[in-house]
Design a protein around this motif. Structure first.
Motif, mmCIF file in Angstrom:
data_model
loop_
_atom_site.group_PDB
_atom_site.id
_atom_site.type_symbol
_atom_site.label_atom_id
_atom_site.label_comp_id
_atom_site.label_asym_id
_atom_site.label_seq_id
_atom_site.Cartn_x
_atom_site.Cartn_y
_atom_site.Cartn_z
ATOM 1 N N SER A 23 -1.833 1.501 3.769
ATOM 2 C CA SER A 23 -1.408 0.098 3.677
ATOM 3 C C SER A 23 -1.029 -0.470 5.046
ATOM 4 O O SER A 23 -1.365 -1.614 5.362
ATOM 5 C CB SER A 23 -0.257 -0.070 2.685
ATOM 6 O OG SER A 23 0.855 0.702 3.079
ATOM 7 N N ARG A 27 -3.060 -3.448 7.010
ATOM 8 C CA ARG A 27 -2.348 -4.651 7.425
ATOM 9 C C ARG A 27 -2.605 -4.945 8.902
ATOM 10 O O ARG A 27 -2.948 -6.059 9.280
ATOM 11 C CB ARG A 27 -0.849 -4.501 7.163
ATOM 12 C CG ARG A 27 -0.044 -5.764 7.474
ATOM 13 C CD ARG A 27 1.446 -5.522 7.442
ATOM 14 N NE ARG A 27 1.907 -4.645 8.509
ATOM 15 C CZ ARG A 27 2.024 -5.001 9.797
ATOM 16 N NH1 ARG A 27 1.667 -6.199 10.186
ATOM 17 N NH2 ARG A 27 2.469 -4.139 10.697
ATOM 18 N N GLN A 33 -6.685 -3.557 1.717
ATOM 19 C CA GLN A 33 -6.315 -2.161 1.521
ATOM 20 C C GLN A 33 -7.390 -1.433 0.719
ATOM 21 O O GLN A 33 -7.646 -0.255 0.953
ATOM 22 C CB GLN A 33 -4.966 -2.066 0.814
ATOM 23 C CG GLN A 33 -4.454 -0.639 0.727
ATOM 24 C CD GLN A 33 -3.025 -0.556 0.211
ATOM 25 O OE1 GLN A 33 -2.268 -1.507 0.320
ATOM 26 N NE2 GLN A 33 -2.681 0.585 -0.348
ATOM 27 N N ASN A 37 -8.996 2.119 1.588
ATOM 28 C CA ASN A 37 -8.948 3.178 0.573
ATOM 29 C C ASN A 37 -10.347 3.729 0.315
ATOM 30 O O ASN A 37 -10.544 4.938 0.231
ATOM 31 C CB ASN A 37 -8.364 2.658 -0.744
ATOM 32 C CG ASN A 37 -6.868 2.731 -0.794
ATOM 33 O OD1 ASN A 37 -6.246 3.606 -0.196
ATOM 34 N ND2 ASN A 37 -6.260 1.797 -1.505
#
Length: 87
Positions: A23, A27, A33, A37
């Protein structure tokens, strides 16, 4: 090793070295995200150069530095080639 696996492993290593969570890196890079992932779990087969550039920049690396790793020394070239239809 495939390119996908090499990018995935390099990213995981860099995140650990920099103490970054998925995360936090997402950012900093300005990426969803879910994109990060997908790359880190191997679900994204061909991450874009733009995504890799943004991730590298978020970790104060150039894109060149991102690819300086043992993971990229023995990429399976055949896995990079697209199958061409027979005429």
């Amino acid at each position: 090793m495939t390119m996908q696996e090499a990018i995935r492993q390099r990213l995981i290593d860099l995140m650990q070295e920099n103490g970054l969570s998925v995360s936090e890196l997402a950012r900093r890079a300005g990426l969803p995200q879910s994109t990060l992932n997908g790359i880190s779990k191997g679900n994204v087969k061909n991450p874009t150069v733009q995504s890799i550039y943004l991730l590298a920049k978020a970790m104060d690396l150039t894109i060149d530095q991102f690819f300086v790793s043992r993971y990229f020394e023995n990429i399976d070239i055949e896995s990079l080639k697209r199958k061409q239809p027979l005429d």
